[in-house]
Design an enzyme around this catalytic site. Structure first.
Site, PDB file in Angstrom:
ATOM      1  CG  ASP A  54      -0.336  -0.040   2.536  1.00 46.38           C
ATOM      2  OD1 ASP A  54       0.910  -0.104   2.612  1.00 46.38           O
ATOM      3  OD2 ASP A  54      -1.065  -0.022   3.548  1.00 46.38           O
ATOM      4  CG  ASP A  99       0.713  -4.161   2.035  1.00 44.86           C
ATOM      5  OD1 ASP A  99       0.994  -5.161   2.715  1.00 44.86           O
ATOM      6  OD2 ASP A  99       1.467  -3.182   1.923  1.00 44.86           O
ATOM      7  CE  LYS A 131       3.216  -6.229   3.914  1.00 45.18           C
ATOM      8  NZ  LYS A 131       2.770  -5.050   4.736  1.00 45.18           N
ATOM      9  CD  GLU A 163       0.458  -1.258   8.546  1.00 46.50           C
ATOM     10  OE1 GLU A 163       0.040  -0.625   9.535  1.00 46.50           O
ATOM     11  OE2 GLU A 163       0.972  -0.709   7.557  1.00 46.50           O
ATOM     12  CD  GLU A 204       7.964  -0.296   7.623  1.00 46.69           C
ATOM     13  OE1 GLU A 204       8.208   0.801   7.077  1.00 46.69           O
ATOM     14  OE2 GLU A 204       6.917  -0.938   7.433  1.00 46.69           O
TER      15      GLU A 204
END
Length: 271
Positions: free
Chosen positions: A53, A92, A122, A124, A188
């Protein structure tokens, strides 16, 4: 019988991704957002291509990833997946596409896989998204977790570039994601010692960005590592080319030749 040189390359699947950790083979990943660059990355032999994204910033020129929609991820993801023969394509899930409920997340993850032809999604989160990860994985949709700096949380954390230092929380998040069924974890902007410890703690592969060499693989944003964004110089980024300068020189040369009447000449004209 088809020529071996033209045979379709062996697909890098989720099982191969998982096996790479056991074999201690580092996993390579870069981002792509459209057909041509995805095809180049795939032909170069990358293991994984992430349709991030980050397109909100890299492609659309926005200041965060927050405005990106599911439809936009599908639009870009389909182009990438159509270009790729070998790499594992991961798309994402954008902001607010999985936050309301596990059912909402499952519906959007299913849409992304069906409409793009990608291999995985994926999202978060770790412990706070464990039920969501479990719902998606239970539907046989491969899902990767994303820990550390979470760009979709930019408003809550007060900006990008925050190094993550809460070791206990990060390890708890990683273990929760693994138990919930994630096949991998992107780390990250986590300090290198913590990222290494997470990698040693979980049995699924970790992919690092700005988190040191102790992860099972690495990812960078492709336009950044190619030097297309001349003003972006974070410590973790290694630029493998300076395409911004090369493009500028090429465009100037073209413009000068057009103005001077040197292009097109007879060799570039139909007769």
């Amino acid at each position: 019988m088809s020529n071996a040189s033209t045979a379709r390359p062996k697909k890098f699947t989720v099982p191969r991704f998982l096996a790479s950790k056991q074999k201690k083979q580092k996993i390579t990943m870069l981002t792509a957002y459209e057909f041509l660059s995805a095809r180049i990355l795939d032909e170069a032999g990358l293991d994984c291509i992430l349709v991030g994204d980050t397109l909100g910033m890299v492609v659309q020129g926005k200041s965060t990833t927050l405005p990106v929609t599911v439809d936009e991820m599908i639009y870009h993801g389909e182009m990438v997946a159509r270009a790729v023969q070998r790499a594992l394509v991961i798309v994402d899930m954008p902001f607010m596409s999985f936050h309301i409920s596990p059912a909402q997340a499952l519906e959007n993850a299913g849409r992304i896989l069906k409409e793009t032809g990608a291999d995985a999604v994926k999202l978060e989160g770790g412990l706070n998204q464990a039920k969501t990860i479990e719902a998606i994985a239970s539907a046989d949709i491969p899902v990767m977790a994303h820990l550390g700096l979470k760009p979709q949380s930019v408003r809550a954390i007060g900006g990008m570039g925050k190094i993550q230092r809460d070791e206990d929380q990060l390890i708890a998040d990683a273990l929760a994601a693994e138990r919930a069924g994630a096949f991998g974890i992107l780390l990250e902007m986590i300090t290198a010692p913590i990222a290494r410890k997470i990698t040693e703690t979980v049995t699924i592969p970790t992919i690092g960005i700005g988190s040191g060499p102790g992860c099972d693989g690495q990812v960078l944003v492709t336009p950044d590592m190619l030097g297309l964004n001349a003003d972006f110089h974070p410590r973790f980024l290694k630029k493998y080319a300076d395409l911004a300068s090369e493009m500028t020189s090429a465009v100037k040369a073209y413009a000068n030749e057009v103005r001077e009447g040197a292009f097109p000449d007879e060799s570039h004209s139909h007769t």
